[in-house]
Design an enzyme around this catalytic site. Structure first.
Site, PDB file in Angstrom:
ATOM      1  N   SER A 571      -2.043   2.058  -2.065  1.00  0.00           N
ATOM      2  CA  SER A 571      -3.093   1.466  -1.254  1.00  0.00           C
ATOM      3  C   SER A 571      -3.452   0.084  -1.796  1.00  0.00           C
ATOM      4  CB  SER A 571      -4.291   2.412  -1.217  1.00  0.00           C
ATOM      5  OG  SER A 571      -5.141   2.119  -0.151  1.00  0.00           O
ATOM      6  N   ASP A 656      -1.866   5.902   9.590  1.00  0.00           N
ATOM      7  CA  ASP A 656      -2.792   5.427   8.560  1.00  0.00           C
ATOM      8  C   ASP A 656      -3.815   4.448   9.144  1.00  0.00           C
ATOM      9  OD1 ASP A 656      -4.042   4.420   6.311  1.00  0.00           O
ATOM     10  OD2 ASP A 656      -2.214   4.249   5.149  1.00  0.00           O
ATOM     11  N   HIS A 691      -3.065   7.982   5.664  1.00  0.00           N
ATOM     12  CA  HIS A 691      -3.234   7.341   4.372  1.00  0.00           C
ATOM     13  C   HIS A 691      -3.002   8.286   3.198  1.00  0.00           C
ATOM     14  CE1 HIS A 691      -4.406   3.787   2.196  1.00  0.00           C
ATOM     15  NE2 HIS A 691      -5.329   4.437   1.515  1.00  0.00           N
TER      16      HIS A 691
END
Length: 719
Positions: A571, A656, A691
């Site tokens: 991320s 995501d 995600h």
């Protein structure tokens, strides 16, 4: 199972890994990597023009056949490149799964007349939430299953449970679920007496829930349809779901997001509007479901505070004239006036006050000391005269955190302890006597012995003279002789600290001779607020420099083989990976980037994308020229050049909402075109996940196994 008032969430922060890759089809194995078509596209800001020939890979609806075809081609290429590691992937997956106790259960905690816990049945992916009746001495009644997540997930390709909340009378259960992995949660309610799930649902809510005392009114938070930013507090009557839903309060500033929960004393519903450096709390008496939320203390830019109402008192954690926060006390009726606040715990430059819990006779402070979370116990009657005591540990680097403590009228603290070498351990600690009771330590199935491993904290001097903390984890037979494979993990954003906590997955590395290192780079908050400020906005380059300098410092000290260095991050940590790939590609043999935030300029200029507006104080607002130019200077996608790159593994999810799939897709397309070497470059997109990857406890390990197989294969490490 009892929702409490919210803390600011980790925005582009990923938890866990990952996903299941379909078996390869030998008949359709590609022989060369896909090269995404380049289509002219100009992006202009501040008179500066960027050419973005892969902009067309953005598809908000996830339905463009050209886009999906390219992503599937990348997946096929990944399968082809890793086809010779299929047996290794299977063996590694079985190794990872084999360490997990299949029929595990959490330690029960008491709330009212019930003891709540969750448990897993053998070979089931998801937990079963349950409870038993009982009193202060423990549960005595028969088990009542309140939610079997396996049953809910059975009919869906993807399923995730976001939150549970039981009504004060113990009869009604509210929960939110996601069946797309897009973070578009759905609210449902069940009658626990009858087991019947009510027919009505409410879509596009967040994971914040709070029941009023009437056991009929439920408060929840709605998200904006496009950006998914939580912004409205609604109330609904459970017996008229969803028709009775009505707006209770709304946040109009797009840079803020909203969460809510019940206060720990159960007398208030607390809504919090949050932004990177500013908070504002609103209170509603929990016995007044039709009332209006009232602002506790109006927002002031740069003021972050957290209120804990306790009866007629208020305890406030605040950074008002206290960079690393201090704890204040006031009468609740007058606490909205800061002139009435009395300081309980003073500010310290070397210690960060992360959290606190109020008990009848004691205060518990969760403090970050030299980068580690420690628990300090203070007798409330001695505040100001006695500094209290810390709960001790004999490990050099560890994490101690406040656990689930619904009961305030007790001398017993429930807390969690973990380190890189010690599995998560739950203790009850008698704050009056100092007696500690071990309740549970997570079992690692097999011949695991924590004494075979070492963990330590050291510091590496960065190029500007700053000392950067590093936590190491390795088998005791491994020494600093320059021969070990070295894996360095980093994050460095949002003030999120990478605490040294146990993961059995890392044993697959250290048991094969790896040294595992966490680089606690600036941008986190390990050393206090200044550590965060030193790695955000116009200081972001410090994050990347720190990671590189930690790597070189560890190599200079003999903690790794220069030819076997791996870097990994997810991320916002994937942004870190993209930056070091451009800036020091020679230093790393392998980079693993999960859901990487790599197209920073384009994303931060687009306020229709989730998370953008309330992150201006994290990265800067590129609508202002100074920030535009600074972000452009490090944005990984914009700085790919014609040079040799390490072997790179990229993972992402089609759905995501935090880091849109097209960011890594564009980055990989550009790397394929620009890189001047034959290093391996693979990307896998989970077509069903977002995600956090797959939610099941076993399924997520298939991606972990594939990442490990990629790393081991490149480095020549035995499977």
């Amino acid at each position: 199972m009892h929702t409490v008032a919210p803390r600011p969430p980790a925005a582009r922060h990923a938890i866990g890994t990952e996903i299941l890759m379909p078996a390869p089809d030998p008949s359709s194995k590609p022989t060369r990597p896909p090269m995404a078509e380049q289509r002219p596209h100009r992006l202009e800001a501040h008179g500066h023009v960027r050419e973005d020939p892969w902009y067309w890979l953005r598809d908000d609806e996830r339905a463009d056949p050209d886009v999906l075809g390219y992503i599937e081609a990348e997946n096929a290429w990944t399968r082809a490149v890793l086809a010779h590691t299929e047996d290794a992937q299977t063996a590694l997956y079985e190794e990872l799964v084999g360490r997990i106790r299949k029929d595990d259960a959490s330690v029960p905690y008491r709330r009212g007349d019930w003891w709540y816990y969750n448990r897993y049945e053998a070979n089931h992916e998801y937990p079963i939430y349950a409870r038993r009746r009982g009193g202060p001495d423990g549960p005595t009644g028969d088990e009542q299953i309140i939610l079997d997540v396996n049953a809910l997930a059975r009919e869906h390709t993807y399923f995730d449970l976001g939150a549970l909340s039981v009504s004060p009378d113990g009869r009604w259960l509210a929960w939110v679920e996601d069946i797309v992995s897009r973070g578009e949660w759905r609210l449902r309610i069940r009658d626990l007496d009858s087991g019947e799930t009510l027919a009505g649902t409410i879509d596009n809510v967040s994971t914040s829930l709070a029941w009023a005392d009437d056991n009929r009114t439920l408060f929840y938070v709605r998200q904006q349809d496009e950006t998914l930013i939580p912004w409205q507090v609604w109330r609904v009557r459970r017996d008229a779901l969803p028709d009775s839903a009505e707006l209770a309060w709304q946040e109009d500033d797009p840079q803020f997001y909203v969460g809510l929960g019940r206060s720990r004393d159960d007398r208030h519903i607390v809504a919090v509007s949050m932004q990177t450096i500013t908070t504002e709390a609103l209170l509603l008496d929990s016995d007044d479901p039709d009332g209006e939320f009232r602002v506790f203390l109006p927002r002031e830019r740069g003021h972050e505070y957290w209120i804990e109402p306790v009866g007629e008192e208020a305890f406030i954690r605040t950074n008002w004239h206290a960079e690393n926060f201090r704890l204040m006390h006031a009468e609740l009726a007058t606490a909205h006036d800061r002139d009435t606040w009395r300081e309980l715990i003073t500010h310290r430059h070397e210690v960060m006050l992360d959290d606190f819990a109020v008990f009848r006779d004691h205060l518990v402070l969760e403090e970050r000391v030299d980068g580690m979370l420690k628990l300090r116990i203070i007798d409330r009657a001695a505040i100001g005269r006695d500094t209290g005591h810390y709960i001790d540990s004999d490990e050099g680097a560890y994490t101690a955190e406040i656990g689930m403590n619904p009961q305030m009228d007790t001398t017993v603290l429930r807390y969690h302890y973990s380190s890189l070498a010690t599995p998560d351990t739950v203790y009850d600690y008698d704050m009056a006597t100092g007696e500690r009771t071990l309740l549970k330590r997570d079992e690692v199935v097999g011949d695991f012995d924590p004494h075979d491993y070492a963990t330590e904290r050291l510091h590496v001097t960065a190029r500007d003279g700053v000392e950067v903390p590093v936590t190491l984890y390795y088998r005791r037979r491994v020494g600093a002789d320059g021969s070990a494979p070295l894996l360095v993990y980093g994050y460095g954003s949002y003030g999120i600290s990478m605490d040294p906590q146990f993961s059995s997955n890392r044993l697959s590395l250290v048991d094969r001779g790896f040294v595992y290192a966490i680089a606690h780079v600036r941008g986190g908050e390990e050393l206090g607020r200044h550590w965060y400020d030193g790695g955000r906005l116009l200081n972001k380059q410090n994050t990347f420099n720190d990671f590189v300098d930690v790597t070189t410092g560890l190599l200079d000290a003999g903690w790794g083989d220069p030819g076997k260095v791996v870097a990994t991050g997810r991320s916002a940590g994937g942004l870190l990976m993209g930056a070091i790939a451009n800036q020091r590609p020679d230093l790393y043999r392998v980079i693993v980037a999960g859901v990487p935030f790599v197209d920073v300029v384009t994303t931060m200029l687009d306020d229709s994308i989730p998370l953008t507006t309330f992150e201006y104080d994290e990265w800067g607002n590129p609508n202002e020229r100074e920030y535009y130019e600074y972000i452009l200077s490090y944005s990984p996608y914009d700085n790919v050049t014609a040079q040799a790159y390490p072997h790179i593994y990229v993972g992402t999810g089609l759905w995501d909402p935090a880091v849109q799939y097209w960011e890594p897709a564009k980055w990989v397309a550009k790397l394929r075109t620009m890189k001047t070497c034959d290093s391996r470059l693979v990307m896998y997109t989970d077509m069903d996940a977002g995600h956090r990857g797959q939610a099941g406890r076993f399924e997520r390990l298939r991606e972990t196994a594939r990442e490990l197989a990629f790393v081991f294969d490149v480095l020549g490490v035995e499977y």
